[in-house]
Motif scaffolding. Sequence first.
Motif, PDB file in Angstrom:
ATOM      1  N   GLN A 147      37.811  46.787  35.866  1.00  0.00           N
ATOM      2  CA  GLN A 147      38.432  45.740  36.682  1.00  0.00           C
ATOM      3  C   GLN A 147      38.204  45.945  38.180  1.00  0.00           C
ATOM      4  O   GLN A 147      38.232  44.984  38.943  1.00  0.00           O
ATOM      5  CB  GLN A 147      39.928  45.561  36.381  1.00  0.00           C
ATOM      6  CG  GLN A 147      40.160  44.782  35.105  1.00  0.00           C
ATOM      7  CD  GLN A 147      41.591  44.340  34.867  1.00  0.00           C
ATOM      8  OE1 GLN A 147      41.961  44.085  33.733  1.00  0.00           O
ATOM      9  NE2 GLN A 147      42.404  44.228  35.887  1.00  0.00           N
TER      10      GLN A 147
ATOM     11  N   ASP B 295      37.580  39.971  25.813  1.00  0.00           N
ATOM     12  CA  ASP B 295      38.790  40.174  26.615  1.00  0.00           C
ATOM     13  C   ASP B 295      39.201  38.921  27.384  1.00  0.00           C
ATOM     14  O   ASP B 295      39.327  38.939  28.612  1.00  0.00           O
ATOM     15  CB  ASP B 295      38.578  41.350  27.572  1.00  0.00           C
ATOM     16  CG  ASP B 295      38.208  42.625  26.827  1.00  0.00           C
ATOM     17  OD1 ASP B 295      39.086  43.197  26.172  1.00  0.00           O
ATOM     18  OD2 ASP B 295      37.024  43.014  26.880  1.00  0.00           O
TER      19      ASP B 295
ATOM     20  N   HIS C 124      36.816  46.096  30.561  1.00  0.00           N
ATOM     21  CA  HIS C 124      36.792  45.139  31.679  1.00  0.00           C
ATOM     22  C   HIS C 124      35.941  45.663  32.829  1.00  0.00           C
ATOM     23  O   HIS C 124      36.099  45.240  33.973  1.00  0.00           O
ATOM     24  CB  HIS C 124      38.201  44.848  32.202  1.00  0.00           C
ATOM     25  CG  HIS C 124      39.156  44.341  31.181  1.00  0.00           C
ATOM     26  ND1 HIS C 124      40.292  43.643  31.517  1.00  0.00           N
ATOM     27  CD2 HIS C 124      39.175  44.431  29.826  1.00  0.00           C
ATOM     28  CE1 HIS C 124      40.973  43.330  30.417  1.00  0.00           C
ATOM     29  NE2 HIS C 124      40.294  43.802  29.380  1.00  0.00           N
TER      30      HIS C 124
END
Length: 293
Positions: A236, A57, A233
């Motif tokens: 995040q 990513d 992720h």
Amino acid sequence: MRRRDFLLGGGVLAPTAAAAGYATGVEPYFRLVETHWHPRPATWPEGLKLRIVALADIHMGPPQMTPDRLRRIVRQSLALAPDLVVLLGDYKADHPYVSRDVYTGDIIAILSQLQAPLGVWAVLGNHDWWLDRHAQARRGGPTFWHAAFDRDGIPVLENAAVKLRHRGQDLWLAGLGSQQAFRGAARPGHHDLAATLAPLADDDAPAILLAHEPDIFPKVPQRVALTLSGHTHGGQVRVLGYSPLVTSGYGNRFAYGHIIEHGRHLCVSGGLGCSRVPLRFGVPPEIMVVDLG
């Protein structure tokens, strides 16, 4: 406003503002960690040491992810002396907070500086597919990413497996197509797990599966020693091991880290860039290092 209420309000607002500033101005831009996992799958040969460096990513797009920053990540990855480097998808940002576009070929040219004895191998992520409007229109590949990686000598494993030789031992490296390759309400995928793993029936050599999205993991057979994924992720935003919002149908179950279920092993990277908004809190950009054996 009474002085007591003012002080109480300030006691809440000041930390909140500081956390917001850190999440939007520090962690996604300036932090980079190396995360090390040491899985011990039962199907991995005893004593066969293998170091994998995984980059996931990247979401290239200044100002958060610049070409110079990616070059530094590549140099740091090389310094880890990997036996194998894998790229787990989503190479370019498509959110509106990008200050300038970076050409696909320039991204891959930087990644082509990566080297390892067993090579550098890639899979594509959902955003890679979404950025190719022609692939979206025909509901099929190949994408321009396939061609660009091929030009710079980085093979893309699209529902395919390759046999490698490491320290006198054969091993399989398999790559699954994105499970959310096409836009739409259902986000259908370009993945075929049965076809990807079909070559493994030829022998009992240990196998590693690359899958951008971790949601395939419950269907991965124990024949596969280790699955490596990105996509989430780490949410995040992650506080005390919990992510409020995760791009996985399984929520926090596969959000981040080393997961063991029914003897099967999965390592999910927190990734390097950002999706949707350039914000990170509690899950800094990372180079994932996996040491087997």
